[in-house]
Design a protein around this motif. Structure first.
Motif, PDB file in Angstrom:
ATOM      1  N   THR A  57      24.326 -32.621  45.540  1.00 37.24           N
ATOM      2  CA  THR A  57      22.952 -33.079  45.747  1.00 37.24           C
ATOM      3  C   THR A  57      22.690 -33.330  47.228  1.00 37.24           C
ATOM      4  O   THR A  57      21.620 -33.009  47.752  1.00 37.24           O
ATOM      5  CB  THR A  57      22.699 -34.367  44.945  1.00 37.24           C
ATOM      6  OG1 THR A  57      22.803 -34.055  43.560  1.00 37.24           O
ATOM      7  CG2 THR A  57      21.323 -34.939  45.212  1.00 37.24           C
ATOM      8  N   ASP A 187      17.799 -28.971  41.989  1.00 30.02           N
ATOM      9  CA  ASP A 187      18.904 -29.916  41.781  1.00 30.02           C
ATOM     10  C   ASP A 187      18.986 -30.312  40.312  1.00 30.02           C
ATOM     11  O   ASP A 187      18.249 -31.176  39.852  1.00 30.02           O
ATOM     12  CB  ASP A 187      18.715 -31.158  42.656  1.00 30.02           C
ATOM     13  CG  ASP A 187      19.950 -32.056  42.602  1.00 30.02           C
ATOM     14  OD1 ASP A 187      21.014 -31.593  42.131  1.00 30.02           O
ATOM     15  OD2 ASP A 187      19.846 -33.226  43.019  1.00 30.02           O
ATOM     16  N   GLU A 188      19.891 -29.665  39.597  1.00 26.79           N
ATOM     17  CA  GLU A 188      20.108 -29.986  38.185  1.00 26.79           C
ATOM     18  C   GLU A 188      18.797 -30.102  37.419  1.00 26.79           C
ATOM     19  O   GLU A 188      18.547 -31.099  36.737  1.00 26.79           O
ATOM     20  CB  GLU A 188      20.883 -31.304  38.065  1.00 26.79           C
ATOM     21  CG  GLU A 188      22.270 -31.207  38.653  1.00 26.79           C
ATOM     22  CD  GLU A 188      23.147 -32.358  38.184  1.00 26.79           C
ATOM     23  OE1 GLU A 188      22.967 -32.799  37.029  1.00 26.79           O
ATOM     24  OE2 GLU A 188      23.993 -32.802  38.957  1.00 26.79           O
TER      25      GLU A 188
HETATM   26 MG    MG Z   1      23.812 -34.546  42.100  1.00 28.17          MG
END
Ligand code: MG
Ligand code: ATP
Lengths: 270, 221
Positions: A57, A187-188
């Motif tokens: 991240t 991000d995810e």
């Molecule tokens: Mg992360």
């Protein structure tokens, strides 16, 4: 810090869309990223995988300038991201320069972060109208086109509270794309979704990869998806790239012990 | 004297007082909302001078009594060459006092807008001003609106103090009538009821209406 080792601009012919050059990030005494070098070519889809806390991240957030960097330089389209030239040297960039650079990068978050007081359409028009100063009609056309692309045009007048997670994430993707970024960061984006709606978001990302020449950096825990769509996969371990390569190689024939361990651990879990 | 006769005789004076109270209320509310916004934002500012000014204002007006502030503004400021008529001094004092409490509401509400909203606006490359005005404040407003309902009731009650500098509001009229008739129960009883009606049937429903409108804007109906 000695900045003379870093070019003011990347030379023609050696200009990846994104370049991390000796980038270091720490929180207090905790070094989260250690001397990171990473290039992403124009139009390339790079996926970042790795254990929790390995700094995945952080890489994206630094590129979005949501985090400052402690060392090194990031270049986007050849220009330094958080530095600017003064008297032939790189110095920390001012707010105006940062804002201009930031506009070339789009980011989608795990929790969507749509603006709750705006409809889907308004969410997608906000950046183009307020930041790019596009005329309203043009911004609306652009937003509607993107909402159609992500399959959300029927819901364009709904507020986020009326949309499912998968629908919100698709609007969030359209919102980021409406700024016409050079680089998209994910991000995810499926981690907060119910299993049955993950597909509708991955379908949109597949479409982006297939039909657009966007440069993309994606963090994901979905190994199958990463293997399918990435041009390259980077395995992060404790703030460093432990191993990287084409997906078939990294997943099919990992070279490093830590990569093998990680992959077998996620396979057991999933 | 029966109550209906009392009202027939003095009703118009109560009405006049109620109108002045309403005027004081509206003007003080405008002052309070404006300074609350300025001081609430100021307290979050990166500039120490702005932040310092906001903190000093909030501390002074929250830390001392409204009555003393009223007397200061009406009796002491003239010594420094600032002369305000009693009507202006009245709503200004009440507004500044309540505004200091409001500033904390504004600050708290802004701080409680989720971090993801700030980051999403930032990722769209919005300037800090635009981000505050278009993304953060509208959401903060929805968060703080219920507390403002209570604060505005406090403000309404606070306006009764302006009678002490002879602004002819509801309380002032009640006191005058009491002094000339000695009908304390009737005079102050009427004032009590009128204050209650203003609070319960004007201010509260208005704020509820605003809350509902806000909820609609957030698509939460
Ligand atoms: Mg992360
Ligand atoms: N604001 C912060 N302050 C202190 N430490 C932080 C902060 N943000 C991240 N970290 C630390 O930095 C490290 C890397 O975090 P990061 O969020 O990049 O990991 P990640 O690879 O994305 O993990 P996950 O898979 O759990 O999302 C972690 O050890 C984390 O605790």
């Amino acid at each position: 810090m000695d900045m003379s080792a870093y070019p003011l601009e990347l030379p023609e012919g050696d200009r990846p869309m994104v370049r991390f050059m000796n980038v270091t990030k720490s929180y207090g005494t905790l070094t989260v990223l250690d001397d990171l070098d990473l290039d992403v070519a124009e139009g390339e889809m790079v996926t970042v995988i790795g254990p929790s806390g390995s700094g995945k991240t952080t890489v994206l957030r630094m590129l979005m300038t949501l985090e400052t960097i402690n060392g090194g330089v990031i270049y986007v389209d050849g220009k330094p991201l958080t530095h600017m030239e003064r008297d032939g040297r790189l110095v920390p960039a001012n707010e105006r320069y940062l804002r201009e650079m930031r506009a070339s990068i789009g980011m989608c978050f795990q929790h969507f972060n749509l603006f709750p007081h705006m409809t889907a359409l308004q969410n997608c028009m906000e950046g183009p109208v307020q930041v790019l100063r596009l005329p309203k009609a043009e911004a609306r056309d652009r937003a509607e086109e993107l909402l159609s692309m992500v399959g959300m045009i029927e819901k364009k007048d709904q507020h986020p509270s009326r949309l499912s997670g998968g629908q919100q994430q698709r609007v969030a993707i359209a919102r980021a794309l409406a700024m016409r970024p050079k680089v998209m960061l994910f991000d995810e984006v499926t981690s907060a979704l119910d299993p049955e709606v993950i597909g509708e978001v991955t379908t949109v990302i597949r479409k982006l990869v297939a039909e657009h020449n966007l440069t993309m950096l994606m963090v994901t825990h979905q190994m199958g998806f990463a293997r399918d769509i990435s041009d390259r996969v980077c395995f992060f371990y404790s703030g460093k790239i432990e191993e990287q390569g084409p997906p078939d190689q990294l997943f099919g024939n990992p070279q490093r012990e830590r990569t093998r361990q990680f992959l077998s651990a996620v396979k057991d879990a999933g | 004297m029966p109550i209906w006769e009392f009202l027939a005789t003095y009703g118009w004076r109560f009405l006049g007082g109620a109108v002045v109270t309403a005027e004081q209320f509206i003007l003080a509310a405008l002052v309070a909302i404006t300074v609350a916004l300025l001081a609430g934002l100021g307290k979050l500012s990166g500039n120490w001078l702005i932040r310092g000014t906001a903190v000093v204002y909030i501390e002074i007006f929250r830390g001392t009594s409204l009555l003393v502030q009223l007397y200061w503004i009406f009796f002491v400021l003239p010594l420094f060459g600032i002369n305000l008529d009693k009507f202006t001094a009245g709503f200004l004092s009440v507004g500044l006092n309540i505004g200091a409490y409001g500033a904390e509401l504004v600050r708290g509400a802004i701080r409680s807008v989720p971090k993801g909203q700030w980051e999403a606006a930032y990722a769209l490359s919005m300037s800090p001003t635009k981000r505050m005005r278009r993304i953060i404040l509208p959401q903060a407003l929805a968060i703080m609106l219920p507390s403002w309902g209570n604060l505005l009731i406090e403000l309404l009650k606070g306006t009764a103090l302006v009678s002490l500098i002879s602004v002819a509001d509801l309380m002032f009229e009640a006191k005058q009538i009491n002094a000339s008739t000695f009908l304390s129960a009737e005079a102050f009883g009427t004032a009590l009821v009128v204050y209650y009606i203003l609070a319960r049937f004007l201010v509260t429903p208005f704020m509820r209406g605003l809350e509902r409108a806000m909820a609609r804007r957030l698509g939460r109906t």
